[in-house]
Design a protein around this motif. Sequence first.
Motif, PDB file in Angstrom:
ATOM      1  N   ASN A   1       0.852  -1.183   0.000  1.00 29.74           N
ATOM      2  CA  ASN A   1       0.000   0.000   0.000  1.00 29.74           C
ATOM      3  C   ASN A   1       0.894   1.241   0.000  1.00 29.74           C
ATOM      4  OD1 ASN A   1      -2.449  -1.461   0.140  1.00 29.74           O
ATOM      5  ND2 ASN A   1      -2.218  -1.702   2.352  1.00 29.74           N
TER       6      ASN A   1
ATOM      7  N   VAL B   1       1.483   5.493  -0.468  1.00 29.52           N
ATOM      8  CA  VAL B   1       0.978   6.863  -0.445  1.00 29.52           C
ATOM      9  C   VAL B   1       2.012   7.756  -1.118  1.00 29.52           C
ATOM     10  CG1 VAL B   1       0.326   8.835   0.998  1.00 29.52           C
ATOM     11  CG2 VAL B   1      -0.387   6.526   1.642  1.00 29.52           C
TER      12      VAL B   1
ATOM     13  N   ALA C   1       3.204  11.496  -1.635  1.00 28.78           N
ATOM     14  CA  ALA C   1       3.048  12.787  -0.968  1.00 28.78           C
ATOM     15  C   ALA C   1       3.851  13.851  -1.706  1.00 28.78           C
ATOM     16  CB  ALA C   1       3.503  12.698   0.487  1.00 28.78           C
TER      17      ALA C   1
ATOM     18  N   GLU D   1      -6.674  11.451  -4.748  1.00 26.47           N
ATOM     19  CA  GLU D   1      -6.114  12.267  -3.663  1.00 26.47           C
ATOM     20  C   GLU D   1      -7.000  12.158  -2.432  1.00 26.47           C
ATOM     21  OE1 GLU D   1      -4.990  16.872  -2.493  1.00 26.47           O
ATOM     22  OE2 GLU D   1      -5.251  16.332  -4.599  1.00 26.47           O
ATOM     23  N   CYS D   2      -6.375  11.901  -1.293  1.00 26.22           N
ATOM     24  CA  CYS D   2      -7.075  11.961  -0.011  1.00 26.22           C
ATOM     25  C   CYS D   2      -6.900  13.367   0.550  1.00 26.22           C
ATOM     26  CB  CYS D   2      -6.507  10.933   0.972  1.00 26.22           C
ATOM     27  SG  CYS D   2      -7.098   9.244   0.709  1.00 26.22           S
TER      28      CYS D   2
ATOM     29  N   ALA E   1     -10.142   9.576   3.798  1.00 25.88           N
ATOM     30  CA  ALA E   1      -8.924   8.885   4.242  1.00 25.88           C
ATOM     31  C   ALA E   1      -9.265   7.703   5.134  1.00 25.88           C
ATOM     32  CB  ALA E   1      -8.005   9.865   4.971  1.00 25.88           C
TER      33      ALA E   1
ATOM     34  N   THR F   1      -2.722   5.912  -3.236  1.00 28.05           N
ATOM     35  CA  THR F   1      -3.375   7.210  -3.106  1.00 28.05           C
ATOM     36  C   THR F   1      -2.312   8.290  -3.001  1.00 28.05           C
ATOM     37  OG1 THR F   1      -5.082   8.440  -1.905  1.00 28.05           O
ATOM     38  CG2 THR F   1      -3.516   7.190  -0.579  1.00 28.05           C
ATOM     39  N   THR F   2      -2.744   9.545  -2.944  1.00 24.21           N
ATOM     40  CA  THR F   2      -1.830  10.674  -2.776  1.00 24.21           C
ATOM     41  C   THR F   2      -2.376  11.603  -1.705  1.00 24.21           C
ATOM     42  OG1 THR F   2      -2.825  12.290  -4.313  1.00 24.21           O
ATOM     43  CG2 THR F   2      -1.405  10.587  -5.271  1.00 24.21           C
ATOM     44  N   CYS F   3      -1.506  12.445  -1.170  1.00 25.49           N
ATOM     45  CA  CYS F   3      -1.936  13.504  -0.257  1.00 25.49           C
ATOM     46  C   CYS F   3      -0.919  14.637  -0.308  1.00 25.49           C
ATOM     47  CB  CYS F   3      -2.107  12.985   1.176  1.00 25.49           C
ATOM     48  SG  CYS F   3      -0.570  12.642   2.045  1.00 25.49           S
TER      49      CYS F   3
ATOM     50  N   LEU G   1      -2.574  12.427   7.362  1.00 21.87           N
ATOM     51  CA  LEU G   1      -3.557  11.350   7.267  1.00 21.87           C
ATOM     52  C   LEU G   1      -4.269  11.138   8.599  1.00 21.87           C
ATOM     53  CD1 LEU G   1      -1.583   8.807   5.054  1.00 21.87           C
ATOM     54  CD2 LEU G   1      -3.695   9.991   4.429  1.00 21.87           C
TER      55      LEU G   1
ATOM     56  N   ILE H   1      -0.468   1.269   5.789  1.00 21.07           N
ATOM     57  CA  ILE H   1       0.462   1.901   4.850  1.00 21.07           C
ATOM     58  C   ILE H   1       1.823   1.238   4.941  1.00 21.07           C
ATOM     59  CG2 ILE H   1       1.577   4.062   4.183  1.00 21.07           C
ATOM     60  CD1 ILE H   1      -0.817   5.516   5.402  1.00 21.07           C
TER      61      ILE H   1
ATOM     62  N   VAL I   1       5.727   5.399   1.829  1.00 23.43           N
ATOM     63  CA  VAL I   1       5.390   6.785   1.496  1.00 23.43           C
ATOM     64  C   VAL I   1       6.449   7.288   0.521  1.00 23.43           C
ATOM     65  CG1 VAL I   1       5.005   9.124   2.350  1.00 23.43           C
ATOM     66  CG2 VAL I   1       4.341   7.164   3.753  1.00 23.43           C
TER      67      VAL I   1
END
Length: 377
Positions: free
Chosen positions: A180, A182, A184, A261-262, A267, A283-285, A297, A321, A324
């Motif tokens: 998983n 993320v 960023a 995008e979260c 989230a 996903t992205t943030c 998050l 997660i 990152v």
Amino acid sequence: MNGDIAARVHTRLLSEAGSAAGPARERIVMLVREEAPLLAPTAEAELVAEVLAAVEGLGPLEALVGDPAVTDVMVNGRGDVWVEREGRLERMALVLRSGEVRGLIERIVAPLGLRADPSSPLVDARLPDGSRVHAVVPPLAVDGPCLTIRRFTARPLPLTAFTSPPVARLLAAAVRDRANVVVAGGTGAGKTTLLNALAASVPPGERIVTVEDAAELRLPQEHVVRLESRPANAEGVGRVTVRELVRNALRMRPDRIIVGECRGPEALDMLQAMNTGHEGSLTTCHANGPEDALRRLETMVLMAGVGLPLEAVREQLSSAIDLVVQVARRPGGERRVVAVAEVTVTAGGPGGPRVRRLDHGPAPAPASRPRLARTLP
């Protein structure tokens, strides 16, 4: 001279709007030849394209939006036009009148059932090619209506466009082994483009469901379901949020869920999906670093308003997660991966989950997800 001819042709087309099904290119060519029969073929073609852009496209901005080197088109309140080309801002010689900008905004948002006026001065929309549009009109825009177009990149970039080959292999192996991830970064750092490159490493045959505010992802796999949120219409009804779409995606038998995008309560639903058999989700943030991404998050999950204690939120983050990936825009405009971090502290640790920076060394051989976690450097 050509501007006067184009204006006359445009006026005649508008006068025929009630009796014609819509302006056809052949009709525009005919009107141009009636107005200026002695034009050279090259000048005639340019004039026809200008009228077509004014009637069906974005008028004076059509050429800029169609330029593959331009990533952003910005019209400020006083009418000056700026573009971002290869990561650098350039001011164009073009200056638009306030009425022209308002007309462009209306042409973009009206077919979507939206409006931009003093009662609804902020609007987000999407062009047919996937480019994102944001407009602000008075009274919020003090100097006049402002328009920003974030162009959709039709040509997907490989992972090696963002980082060195060893790191690209590491990230591709992580995606294949259902980690998983993320992504960023700041605004305009290339998060969505990198997400698209990561998602391209998903093995063929898996069912992917994407959830986005504006449908930008273009994946090469065959089994992809694309969902897009919807704002409220002019009457204030019909809104569908990203959170609702994420919940709906769980009922669609996905192998992978990709959230563009979260940025809010969704989230929580994304973390729950990662923890309930939908491993390999992406996903992205927005965040300035991997540690900041975890803190953000946490905050977004708390925004869901379900009353979870912070310890439970951190348990969700720790178990959900794996990696990152931080992406940033360099001063010269280049987008690069600047850090890859692994979430190492499990639930209940003081201060919540932490990240461990990974050396940018050779990628491990593909393996199952638990083995991938053990063999990361």
